[in-house]
Design an enzyme around this catalytic site. Structure first.
Site, mmCIF file in Angstrom:
data_model
loop_
_atom_site.group_PDB
_atom_site.id
_atom_site.type_symbol
_atom_site.label_atom_id
_atom_site.label_comp_id
_atom_site.label_asym_id
_atom_site.label_seq_id
_atom_site.Cartn_x
_atom_site.Cartn_y
_atom_site.Cartn_z
ATOM 1 N N HIS A 179 5.057 -25.617 12.810
ATOM 2 C CA HIS A 179 6.320 -26.274 12.714
ATOM 3 C C HIS A 179 6.784 -27.426 13.428
ATOM 4 C CE1 HIS A 179 6.926 -22.019 10.834
ATOM 5 N NE2 HIS A 179 7.137 -21.371 12.099
ATOM 6 N N LYS B 76 14.565 -26.162 6.441
ATOM 7 C CA LYS B 76 15.846 -26.064 7.248
ATOM 8 C C LYS B 76 16.469 -27.573 6.723
ATOM 9 C CE LYS B 76 14.040 -23.575 11.211
ATOM 10 N NZ LYS B 76 14.841 -22.270 11.460
ATOM 11 N N HIS C 63 8.478 -22.688 7.363
ATOM 12 C CA HIS C 63 9.920 -22.594 6.843
ATOM 13 C C HIS C 63 10.748 -23.601 7.618
ATOM 14 C CE1 HIS C 63 9.955 -20.436 10.652
ATOM 15 N NE2 HIS C 63 11.223 -20.334 10.534
ATOM 16 N N ARG D 42 0.824 -1.161 0.079
ATOM 17 C CA ARG D 42 -0.120 -0.196 0.087
ATOM 18 C C ARG D 42 0.983 1.304 0.010
ATOM 19 N NH1 ARG D 42 -5.303 0.897 2.834
ATOM 20 N NH2 ARG D 42 -5.529 -1.487 3.017
ATOM 21 N N GLU E 232 12.930 -20.491 22.197
ATOM 22 C CA GLU E 232 13.428 -19.056 21.679
ATOM 23 C C GLU E 232 13.869 -18.287 22.930
ATOM 24 O OE1 GLU E 232 11.643 -17.545 18.161
ATOM 25 O OE2 GLU E 232 9.958 -18.487 19.146
ATOM 26 N N ASP F 233 1.272 -20.083 16.706
ATOM 27 C CA ASP F 233 2.409 -19.725 16.210
ATOM 28 C C ASP F 233 3.561 -20.636 15.876
ATOM 29 O OD1 ASP F 233 4.039 -17.252 15.307
ATOM 30 O OD2 ASP F 233 5.157 -17.724 17.091
ATOM 31 N N LYS G 288 2.188 -18.617 6.433
ATOM 32 C CA LYS G 288 1.520 -18.873 7.708
ATOM 33 C C LYS G 288 1.075 -17.487 8.287
ATOM 34 C CE LYS G 288 3.550 -19.451 11.773
ATOM 35 N NZ LYS G 288 4.505 -18.333 12.541
HETATM 36 C C1 BG6 Z 1 7.884 -18.320 13.340
HETATM 37 C C2 BG6 Z 1 7.156 -17.587 14.337
HETATM 38 O O1 BG6 Z 1 7.083 -18.833 12.365
HETATM 39 O O2 BG6 Z 1 9.086 -18.951 13.771
HETATM 40 C C3 BG6 Z 1 8.003 -16.744 15.268
HETATM 41 O O3 BG6 Z 1 6.021 -16.756 13.828
HETATM 42 C C4 BG6 Z 1 9.289 -17.780 15.736
HETATM 43 O O4 BG6 Z 1 7.366 -16.288 16.322
HETATM 44 C C5 BG6 Z 1 9.921 -18.149 14.358
HETATM 45 O O5 BG6 Z 1 10.205 -16.928 16.489
HETATM 46 C C6 BG6 Z 1 11.027 -19.395 14.942
HETATM 47 O O6 BG6 Z 1 11.612 -19.504 13.465
HETATM 48 P P1 BG6 Z 1 13.316 -20.017 13.658
HETATM 49 O O7 BG6 Z 1 13.706 -20.423 12.371
HETATM 50 O O8 BG6 Z 1 14.024 -18.947 14.370
HETATM 51 O O9 BG6 Z 1 13.305 -21.211 14.573
#
Ligand code: BG6
Length: 494
Positions: free
Chosen positions: A239, A181, A177, A44, A215, A234, A147
């Protein structure tokens, strides 16, 4: 590789800046992009092509890229501002693409990347299709969807239906994602190419499996999004379940998108549905509280920007689950995810059973840790005779680290997945049935969360609430305490 244009929706957003443009630039540098390519950013905010290139140059300034090379790359980048909620604006896109086609000689193949708020996914796809950009006459049109894909089972089903009204399933690339990996993909080679591991990868030999994705950061500037998502939406629904499937799946008959995704889906479909009792005893929700880490005071979750006062959103989740099939019957999987934990670590630890006949009473069971990140590698734990008189045993380990492989630069997840989508390889993208199976499994957690369940506080910088330890200790088991170095366990630097 076919020439093509990559059209990014959400071009002024965070993901584009942090992940997509750097990934595309790396692919350009290592000559993995087609010789003729263009990138069109759409969002936008008003930018000219030149201003958008300048913005990207400044976004990437901290990365120490070669400026000459970056400028060459950016000469392939264009920009179009539209109001994505206004159908009439979409006519501007084919016009812009025609100019780009002429300037860059790129042909008609297009990879769309939707990095926008999810409510816009079907609108954007529908409006692009309405201006002819979904059609594949002598060309291909692919759509990567970020996502979260849906908010619960119902919304995911509706979104699938809407997208299937515009596109063939083969055109839709739902990105997760974690599957991009390198270390997660290696699970399959590690398991299926090595008979010593594959022959023991089952309930006869395995006692339990832990999956951790920790994390050290908090929600940072994503409080608004996260407060509606929580750790469950999330990380768990996508994942962690995908990672679990890679650890637990049966070997596909061949490595192709259809067979591989069939096997992933089967694992998710075989997850034992969560009962009320499971939710009460095998699920722990937590939220981080303000604390001191390394001498620094960090905010509690409720003090973070964008988070509702008195929010009960979980920033930590642990779950015990079971897979009801021949291979895994009786083997519990313990999953934990959290923000503001002591380290940034993602890994799987497989705990093997003791030998049937325990000649050495204090021998410890074997473990294999598959480290996703950081210090990517594999750690095998086994018992050894303690040197000296008698037959006391001690646990020792053998380790492999990816950085020992000479001359190999691992592609990041986004680099790998963008490359796959450009090549038309959907193996590592999530199919519609898989995504629905994932939502179906977590739906009882969503319903449970709607009934104000207990959410335990934990001090930022710790391994979550004590109930998480109790959950595994009750079963006579323990969690590994991972550190940033794969081999270090007991003396973790905080
Ligand atoms: C994302 C989440 O999909 O993955 C985040 O929305 C998270 O909250 C992230 O921090 C973690 O990805 P990675 O590759 O750092 O483990």
């Amino acid at each position: 590789m076919d020439s093509c244009t990559i059209v990014i929706f959400g071009a002024s957003g965070d993901l584009t800046k942090r992940m997509l443009i750097p990934a595309l630039f790396t692919l350009y540098k290592i000559k993995k992009l087609p010789e003729k390519f263009a990138i069109l950013g759409v969002s936008r905010t008003v930018f000219s092509d030149t201003l958008y290139r300048e913005k990207l140059t400044s976004d990437l300034s901290s990365k120490n890229f070669d400026q000459q090379e970056l400028a060459e790359f950016l000469s392939h980048v264009y920009y179009q501002n539209i109001d994505t909620a206004q159908s009439a604006d979409y006519k501007l896109i084919p016009t812009k693409l025609a100019t780009i086609k002429q300037e860059q000689q790129v042909g008609d193949n297009i990879l769309f990347y939707l990095s926008t708020p999810p409510v816009l996914y079907s609108t954007i796809v529908g409006d692009l299709v309405a201006v002819g950009l979904g059609e594949q006459k002598n060309c291909w049109r692919r759509f990567i969807i970020e996502k979260p894909f849906g908010y619960d089972l119902k919304t995911a089903q509706v979104l699938n239906e809407q997208l299937h009204g515009f596109l063939a399933e083969e055109q839709i690339y739902r990105i997760d994602h974690y599957l991009g990996k390198e270390t997660v993909q290696n699970f399959l080679v590690f398991r299926f190419a090595n008979s010593i591991f594959e022959s023991s990868w089952n309930n006869k030999h395995i006692d339990y499996i832990e999956i951790t994705s920790a994390e050290s950061i908090g929600v940072e500037n994503r409080g608004g999004y996260y407060d509606n998502a929580g750790a469950m939406r999330d990380m768990l629904q996508n994942h962690l379940l995908q990672t679990l499937a890679m650890v637990a799946m049966e070997p596909p008959t061949a490595m192709n998108a259809s067979l591989m995704r069939d096997e992933i889906t089967k694992v998710i479909q075989h997850l034992r549905p969560l009962s009320e009792e499971d939710l009460n005893t095998n699920l722990v929700l937590g939220q981080y509280l303000s604390s001191h880490i390394g001498g620094e005071q960090v905010l509690g979750y409720q003090e973070e920007k964008g988070v509702a006062e008195n929010s009960r959103t979980e920033t930590f989740l642990a779950l015990k689950l079971n897979i009801d099939n021949e291979r895994w019957q009786g083997v519990p999987f313990y999953l934990r995810i959290g923000k503001r934990l002591p380290a940034r670590v993602a890994e799987i630890t497989v705990h093997f059973k003791n030998t049937e006949y325990q000649l050495f009473k204090n021998a410890q069971h074997n473990t294999i840790t598959l480290r996703i990140q950081p210090d990517e590698g594999i750690l095998l734990g086994f018992s050894l005779k303690e040197p000296g008189s008698g037959f006391d045993t001690k646990k020792v380990s053998m380790d492999f680290h990816y950085d020992e492989l000479e001359g190999v630069e691992l592609l990041t997840a986004y680099e790998r997945l963008l490359l796959d989508a450009l090549n038309g390889d959907a193996t590592l993208f999530t199919r519609s049935d898989t995504i629905e199976a994932c939502w179906q499994f977590v739906q009882p957690i969503i319903d449970y969360k709607n009934n104000s369940p207990k959410v335990y506080g934990y001090a930022a910088g710790t391994w979550g609430p004590k109930e998480v330890t109790e959950m595994v200790e009750r079963d006579g088991r323990t969690w590994r305490s991972p550190c940033k170095n794969l081999t270090a366990e007991e003396f973790c630097e905080l």
